[in-house]
Design an enzyme around this catalytic site. Structure first.
Site: not given
Ligand code: SD4
Length: 330
Positions: A208, A218, A241
């Site tokens: 991702t 982050r 997810t």
């Protein structure tokens, strides 16, 4: 391959595996090699969201020729990583609030080997870097500059991942948001992909660009083994997810696998993990999380907090989208 060795391995699994498959439970002691093998739906590959269909195709090319689940999961998610039109993964992924595209990915095989990279910049296929971490180092995770340096040493090419489309979206966001990171329900399009190969081995991959416009540095759940992905070859595999922070808080994918070990079906295990997310958060505004699981018998299922999560399943007969069941409407 229907080898004696596989049969022994799967029979050994039996004691831990009384757990789930209704079709095998009562017969596990006396089942013949051919019957046991026949009842397992393999090979099979499952993956999150609509882009899963294309990723599954790439995995299937490998699985259908008797290739390994590990090769299949890497090849599958690489398709999504290299797709500039997908704004949540790899090339074209939306940047953080500073305009930097930072990628998270991990991979895990049937022997609990695993590798991960987090906050990796300028490398198009973080999943392949994660695999190199797994295979060529004694470590599990490399982050930031160190991960990039490692990738370059391994011959990965430096690439600008910020496409014109993502750059424009970021510039528009800056005007409207005044540089405040926002948490919202959009862009939840991480790919998690799980495969069971002809030999009965499981592997998984998750990759991702994370939450759009996040604070620089982050890291979400996707590269964290046990959160965004977990595989236990005796039981099954799971991936997640959605809002990574919520997944990390409940050790999401590891929990799903443990619930399957204790007898739950993939769907029920995902549902229970979602229930924990719901129970642990007072404010569920925009808190979408979805889990996808595949067990050792080739059975799969998914569940999400809010409606809208879907996943793709490729078997010998079809590659289709399934709408996951959910806890609530938006
Ligand atoms: C994250 N879980 O970074 C990822 C985002 C995601 O679908 O899954 N999007 O929190």
């Amino acid at each position: 391959m229907k080898t004696r060795r596989n049969f022994i391995k799967l029979t050994a699994l039996g004691s831990a595996a009384v757990f789930t498959s209704s079709c095998l439970t009562s017969e596990k002691e006396n089942v013949s090699d051919s019957k046991l093998q026949k009842d397992i739906k393999k090979p099979i590959v499952v993956s999150t969201w609509n882009h899963g269909l294309e990723a599954n195709e790439a995995s299937w090319k490998i699985l259908s020729k008797g290739g390994s689940a590990l090769d299949a999961v890497e090849a599958g998610v690489k398709i999504t990583e290299s797709d500039p039109n997908n704004t949540s993964v790899g090339l074209g992924g939306l940047p953080d609030r500073d305009g930097k595209v930072t990628l998270d990915a991990c991979i895990m095989d049937h022997e609990n080997n695993c590798g991960a990279v987090a906050c990796l910049q300028d490398i198009e296929n973080p999943i392949s870097v994660a695999r190199k971490v797994m295979e060529d180092t004694q470590h599990v995770m490399l982050v930031g500059e160190g991960a990039k340096q490692f990738a370059l040493e391994k011959g990965f090419k430096e690439t600008n991942l910020l496409t014109e489309k993502s750059k424009q979206a970021w510039e528009k966001w800056k005007e409207e948001s005044k540089y405040q990171p926002v948490i919202n329900s959009e862009n939840h399009d991480t790919i998690g992909l799980l495969a069971l190969d002809e030999n009965g081995n499981l592997s998984g991959a998750c990759t991702t660009s994370g939450m759009a416009y996040k604070l620089h540095g982050r890291v979400g759940d996707s590269p964290i083994i046990g959160a965004g992905l977990f595989v236990d070859n005796e039981v099954g595999a799971a991936c997640a997810t959605g809002m990574g922070e919520a997944v990390i808080r409940i050790a999401g994918s590891a929990i799903v696998v443990e619930l399957m070990r204790n007898g739950m079906s993939p769907t029920d295990a995902c549902k229970e993990a979602v229930n924990r997310v719901v129970k642990k958060h007072k404010d569920l505004t925009n808190l979408q999380v979805g889990f996808l699981a595949l067990n050792k018998f080739g059975e799969s299922g998914g569940y999400s907090v809010y409606a809208g999560f879907n996943y793709a399943i490729h078997t010998a007969t079809q590659n289709e989208m399934i709408d996951a069941k959910y806890n609530r409407e938006w």
